[in-house]
Scaffold this active site. Sequence first.
Site, PDB file in Angstrom:
ATOM      1  N   LYS A 179       0.909  -1.210  -0.037  1.00  0.00           N
ATOM      2  CA  LYS A 179      -0.102   0.118   0.097  1.00  0.00           C
ATOM      3  C   LYS A 179       0.943   1.174  -0.043  1.00  0.00           C
ATOM      4  CE  LYS A 179      -4.533  -1.100   1.773  1.00  0.00           C
ATOM      5  NZ  LYS A 179      -5.651  -0.837   2.765  1.00  0.00           N
ATOM      6  N   LYS A 226      -7.417  -9.901  -8.144  1.00  0.00           N
ATOM      7  CA  LYS A 226      -8.614  -9.759  -7.596  1.00  0.00           C
ATOM      8  C   LYS A 226      -9.598  -8.646  -8.003  1.00  0.00           C
ATOM      9  CE  LYS A 226      -9.035  -9.689  -3.070  1.00  0.00           C
ATOM     10  NZ  LYS A 226      -8.598  -9.669  -1.494  1.00  0.00           N
ATOM     11  N   LYS A 247     -12.157  -2.482  -5.748  1.00  0.00           N
ATOM     12  CA  LYS A 247     -12.894  -1.145  -6.126  1.00  0.00           C
ATOM     13  C   LYS A 247     -11.812  -0.241  -6.564  1.00  0.00           C
ATOM     14  CE  LYS A 247     -13.071  -0.797  -1.186  1.00  0.00           C
ATOM     15  NZ  LYS A 247     -13.936  -1.010  -0.264  1.00  0.00           N
TER      16      LYS A 247
END
Length: 334
Positions: free
Chosen positions: A114, A198, A201
């Site tokens: 991240k 995956k 969003k």
Amino acid sequence: MSEKKLVFSGVQPTGNLHLGNYLGALKNFVSLQKNMDCIYCVVDLHAITTFQNPKELKNNILETTASFLATGLDPNKSIIFNQSSVSAHSELAWIFNCVSRVGWLNRMTQFKDKAGSDKEKASVGLYIYPNLMAADILLYKATHVPVGADQKQHLELSRDIAQKFNNDFNCKGFFPLPEPLILKNISRVMSLRDGTKKMSKSEESDYSRINLKDSADEIVKKIKKAKSDSESIPDNLKSLEKKPEALNLLNIYSEVSKINLEKALKEMAGKEYSFIKSKLADLLVSEISPVGKEINKLMNDKAYLLQILKKGTEKASIKAEENLKNVREKVGLI
Ligand code: TRP
């Protein structure tokens, strides 16, 4: 030692839940609530470890709550609340910041992913996020935590923190070591545009995912456009595994039609993609559209959603305060 099972899980309110969240997390939450005590938390303090627009955050907290309810979580059975409204989460997280080790956090792969290449610019919150997650779980002495495979490392850290706390403060068994309930299908819902990634969003193309709020038309269009090839559907698992997009469609199909993959493959073997796509679209429309409609309906009654959160907060606070009091005592705080 208490033997009672207690489930805790959290979902970040970062907007637009999709089919991956639904099949992987929410539907499992609903089935767990049938025979266990469960606490489901909208983890708003986790969300702000990366910047959130305040107006959108507020809306997303309510929308995540609406999605919980729309999929069938029952506020009379399970405790449903938002994390920041129970301040004990932050307090226990601070104590855990002092129990957890820098070396442990340095191994967390999600932080590395991240934070990306410029770690100096990541928030400190993002770095210590796993300590907050441990606090969420241990504040209630939860024993079982349904999470996707991507959260397994964080859960192991929670166990390490629980164990070190129990050792450091000489209180064997005080915190239970929470067990993961790894949801087998959570990592199986892949992007409709790339079967190796995956469903997410954050992927740019909206065609890569089915959002819970998509209209029936959108669902049909997205499934129609899902990546496939010009061959027919393979007749064995081995060849299917070499075609990630076909595997993904079959996985979703087997999940929503409640049959196993082998059976789904038997039914679809040798057929054109258009065949599975049209069946899948029908199934998804009948399962997802009502959920989306319910979310929209609930979002028109924000006072109701706020009241659900308030009630959940009251119930959660009672347990949290009791446990935090004991923690403070163990640590020697007055
Ligand atoms: N970190 C989890 C995620 O991003 C969310 C989360 C926060 C959570 N606290 C939790 C999950 C406690 C399970 C238990 O998906």
